[in-house]
Design a protein around this motif. Structure first.
Motif, short mmCIF file in Angstrom:
data_model
loop_
_atom_site.label_atom_id
_atom_site.label_comp_id
_atom_site.label_asym_id
_atom_site.label_seq_id
_atom_site.Cartn_x
_atom_site.Cartn_y
_atom_site.Cartn_z
N SER A 105 49.04 36.30 32.30
CA SER A 105 47.93 36.32 32.38
C SER A 105 47.36 37.29 32.92
O SER A 105 48.25 38.39 33.77
CB SER A 105 47.95 34.81 34.04
OG SER A 105 48.78 35.85 34.90
N HIS A 109 38.62 38.76 39.26
CA HIS A 109 37.79 38.36 40.24
C HIS A 109 36.72 39.30 40.79
O HIS A 109 36.81 40.05 41.24
CB HIS A 109 38.81 38.44 41.00
CG HIS A 109 39.69 37.77 41.30
ND1 HIS A 109 39.92 36.17 41.62
CD2 HIS A 109 40.94 37.54 39.54
CE1 HIS A 109 40.61 35.23 41.23
NE2 HIS A 109 41.75 36.47 39.79
N PHE A 143 47.36 42.19 42.13
CA PHE A 143 46.77 41.89 42.00
C PHE A 143 46.06 43.15 43.24
O PHE A 143 46.02 43.46 43.66
CB PHE A 143 46.76 40.74 43.17
CG PHE A 143 45.42 39.91 43.99
CD1 PHE A 143 44.72 39.28 42.72
CD2 PHE A 143 43.98 40.51 44.46
CE1 PHE A 143 44.03 38.76 43.15
CE2 PHE A 143 43.06 40.33 45.04
CZ PHE A 143 42.93 39.49 43.93
N ASN A 295 43.96 40.13 38.07
CA ASN A 295 45.07 39.56 38.87
C ASN A 295 45.47 39.52 37.57
O ASN A 295 46.02 38.66 36.55
CB ASN A 295 44.82 38.17 39.27
CG ASN A 295 46.09 37.03 39.46
OD1 ASN A 295 47.16 37.86 39.70
ND2 ASN A 295 46.23 35.90 40.25
N THR A 297 49.45 38.86 36.14
CA THR A 297 51.32 38.83 35.73
C THR A 297 51.80 38.88 34.40
O THR A 297 51.22 38.82 33.47
CB THR A 297 51.72 37.51 36.35
OG1 THR A 297 50.92 36.78 35.39
CG2 THR A 297 50.79 37.12 37.42
#
Ligand SMILES: *[C@@H]1O[C@H](CO)[C@@H](O)[C@H](O)[C@H]1NC(C)=O
Ligand SMILES: *[C@@H]1O[C@H](CO)[C@@H](O)[C@H](O)[C@H]1NC(C)=O
Ligand SMILES: *[C@@H]1O[C@H](CO)[C@@H](O)[C@H](O)[C@H]1NC(C)=O
Length: 683
Positions: A105, A109, A143, A295, A297
């Motif tokens: 993912s 942001h 992050f 972010n 992952t």
């Protein structure tokens, strides 16, 4: 048309085949040189675009990533094809560690508190093909802010440093370039302290994402240097040798669209001007970081899986223990229409046409082996394990390895080879019809391209020729039509796309023709068609380029001296070979002499191998062609010298020069060994 030309030909061949089986002296008779030409003609005449297109359609019905269930169907298809043709078929299994994605993912942001989830899959392809990923990337999450690192080369990080940007602790965005492999990009980013890498490719088809491996070396990471057989020795994941081969930080490939979304939000210093005028440049101002956070992952699964190499063998009648190998990989990231199954279709068609020749009475002088490799996309795994397993036998029995990976990518013929094969390659292209110009042969359009015929050398490690040439010292060739296709490693590499790249499949016919004819000559010519004078000339050009690059202070003289020895041996060889040419029915003693002469020609390439190999990468044994650690030196030959030149920049001047000189001596000794192999005498 009810009776096509090829039907008539097939009938004729069947009749001829009948006579051949019935009359043994006829069988002897057709081994003569003149009939050799006849077989060549049958081979050329039996090329058909519709067989190639139907093989390709069958091979690309579903995606067939190595180690997955659908790949078993593709394996069975190729096996059945060889067996149905009556060819001796073998399947050899290995059990390497491969890597698959579980979940990924990525969200952006922004400063204002808003955020956006980025799609990491290709629209409409979810569930049909494996999601875009980097094989062997470790699982991880980050992050962090992002920095653009251009191609991720040392010079790019230097440019960033000059702007006061340190990537430590950031996620880096890199664009794919030609100089560095994916693995190198990740390795360098990790060295600089980056926490993750996102990679995109310019010019890729819209919405497409380029998959690929990020393992630095070749073959199963758990069996460095030996074969990954069931029940054999495997290193643990925690062992240093294994850890060194695997990337340290996670990475995924992303689409150019996603890259743009992130890059547009960067702040900080302006993009250096030298970073070029790509499509994105006009849209992005800054290298980063900014106030945007990413972010990211990624979760992977490493698995030991069974992979399958499939072989069809046509035993030679005079020298069954001399091998002419034709190889192509079968596994694909997705549907694999270009990469690699355009090559697989060609291999299957060659099998069909050779079976036709067999039925018309042909047996090759030397043994021909058609090889269908598995798990190439993970780092030449299938071919590398097989070469490691058979190193000794291949070392003194393999005449040549002829590779085709992405056979058809577009228009225009391209070839890479070791230089003793240049002339043969050109001769063969004079016999094959050009797929794009009526009434012309491939050679004519090839010679008419900008800059004329330009045969590249095989220093890259981007297909299965690498273990054969760079580890085992076997003369090699790699062929393809077109380059830089936009669906590379994406879900859009499908049969439909191929009908645009090669609408009537005539380019497929051309590649199969050149490939199959090369093998026919290498298997049937009484004297191997290897030209070492041409090799010597190429080496001299390399030496001249090197000398120019080094300037004063370092001498390439040892190399030049060895090249003279090689050229002298090659000249002498030509005289000897002439005696045997045209002589077909010869006595046993002459046969023995001819074989010894062929052995000298075959073994000369092994001379370039060095027991110690390249410094820091001892698996690479070839000192003339192989991958340099860095591209700073811009050399695509003498990789050991190239490495020394790069290292010298970080050493005291005198030590640097000595290191370069040492590598020059190593190359000189390698060339001397090749010359001695051709001479074939110890005293
Ligand atoms: C970059 O930052 C890291 C962590 O703050 C630091 O350890 C490293 O020395 C810096 N690198 C350079 C080249 O300044
Ligand atoms: C980052 O994404 C992961 C996975 O979607 C999520 O569990 C996590 O909470 C996110 N972290 C932040 C700081 O948003
Ligand atoms: C084969 O070539 C012919 C002649 O160019 C063409 O008409 C035909 O459509 C081609 N077949 C395929 C399957 O592409």
């Amino acid at each position: 048309m009810p009776y096509s030309w090829s039907t008539l030909l097939a009938v004729f061949i069947c009749i001829q085949g009948f006579y051949t089986l019935s009359y043994p002296h006829f069988r002897n008779h057709i081994r003569s040189a003149q009939n050799g030409l006849q077989f060549e003609q049958i081979f050329l005449d039996s090329g058909t675009n519709y067989t190639l297109s139907s093989y390709l359609r069958d091979l690309t019905l579903h995606s067939h990533l190595a180690g997955t269930q659908p790949a078993l169907q593709t394996k069975q298809y190729v096996e059945a094809h060889f067996k149905d043709l009556g060819l001796e078929t073998h399947t050899v299994e290995f059990e390497p560690l491969l890597s698959y994605p579980v979940h990924a993912s990525l969200s952006v942001h922004y400063r204002d508190g808003s955020s956006e989830d980025l799609r990491l899959t290709e629209l409409g392809q979810e569930g049909r093909v494996v999601m875009p990923y980097h094989a062997y990337s470790p699982s991880g999450s980050a992050f962090a802010k992002a920095v653009f690192v251009n191609y991720g080369r040392d010079e790019d990080y230097l440019a960033l440093a000059a702007l006061g940007v340190n990537v430590s602790g950031f996620i880096v965005i890199a664009r794919r370039g030609e100089e560095l492999s994916r693995g190198k990009v990740v390795e360098k980013a990790a060295e600089k302290g980056a926490v993750a890498v996102l990679m995109y490719t310019e010019g890729v088809t819209s919405g497409g994402v380029e998959r690929g491996t990020v393992m630095g070396e070749l073959g199963d990471p758990l069996t460095p240097g030996w074969a990954s057989v069931h029940g054999g020795e495997k290193l643990g994941l925690e062992e240093r040798e294994v850890r060194e081969r695997l990337p340290k930080i996670p990475s995924v490939p992303i689409s150019a669209e996603n890259a743009e979304t992130i890059l547009r939000s960067l702040e900080g210093p302006r993009l250096p001007y030298e970073w070029g005028m790509d499509t994105l440049r006009s849209k992005i101002d800054s290298v980063g970081p900014g106030s945007t956070f990413l972010n990211f992952t990624y979760q992977e699964e490493k698995k030991m899986v069974t992979i399958y190499n499939i072989f069809a063998v046509i035993r030679g009648w005079e020298e069954p223990d001399r091998y002419v190998l034709l190889g192509n990989h079968r596994d694909a990231w997705t549907y694999g229409a270009v990469d690699p199954n355009s090559g697989t279709a060609a291999l299957l068609d060659i099998a069909r046409r050779y079976a036709l020749l067999i039925r018309s009475g042909w047996t090759p002088r030397r043994t021909i082996v058609l090889c269908s490799w598995d798990a190439e996309e993970f780092g030449m795994v299938g071919s590398t394990e097989w070469v490691e397993q058979n190193l000794l036998n291949l070392g003194y029995k393999a005449v040549v390895y002829l590779n085709v990976d992405c056979a058809v990518q577009g228009q225009g013929f391209f070839a890479q080879s070791t230089p003793q094969l240049d002339n043969l390659l050109m001769e063969v292209t004079k016999k094959v019809k050009d797929p794009d110009s009526e009434g012309m042969v491939v050679y004519e359009t090839w010679a008419a391209t900008d800059g004329g015929i330009n045969i590249q050398r095989l220093s890259g490690v981007d297909s299965d020729f690498a273990p054969f040439l760079q580890h085992a010292g076997i003369p090699s060739v790699d062929l393809y039509y077109g380059k830089d296709f936009s669906v590379y490693h994406t879900a859009f590499d499908s049969y439909d796309r191929m009908t645009q790249l090669d609408p009537s499949f005539h380019r497929h016919v051309a590649v199969a023709g050149i490939w199959g004819l090369l093998a026919l000559q290498l298997a049937d010519d009484p004297i191997l068609p290897f030209d070492y004078l041409s090799y010597a000339a190429q080496l001299q050009e390399h030496a001249n380029s090197l000398s120019y690059l080094l300037g004063y202070g370092t001498s390439v003289h040892p190399i030049t001296t060895s090249i003279q020895q090689l050229a002298a041996a090659a000249k002498q060889m030509e005289v000897e070979a002439k005696k045997f040419k045209k002589q077909e029915t010869i006595d046993d003693l002459s046969k023995l002499k001819r074989r010894s002469l062929n052995d000298r020609l075959m073994l000369a390439e092994r001379g370039f191998l060095d027991e110690v190999g390249l410094q820091g990468r001892p698996w690479f044994k070839h000192l003339v062609y192989g991958p340099p650690n860095d591209y700073e030196s811009n050399l695509v030959f003498f990789p050991g010298v190239a490495n020394a030149i790069t290292q010298a920049t970080r050493m005291p001047k005198r030590d640097g020069l000595l290191a370069i000189q040492h590598e020059i001596w190593r190359v000189a000794r390698a060339i001397q060994r090749a010359a001695d192999a051709i001479k074939g005498e110890v005293i």
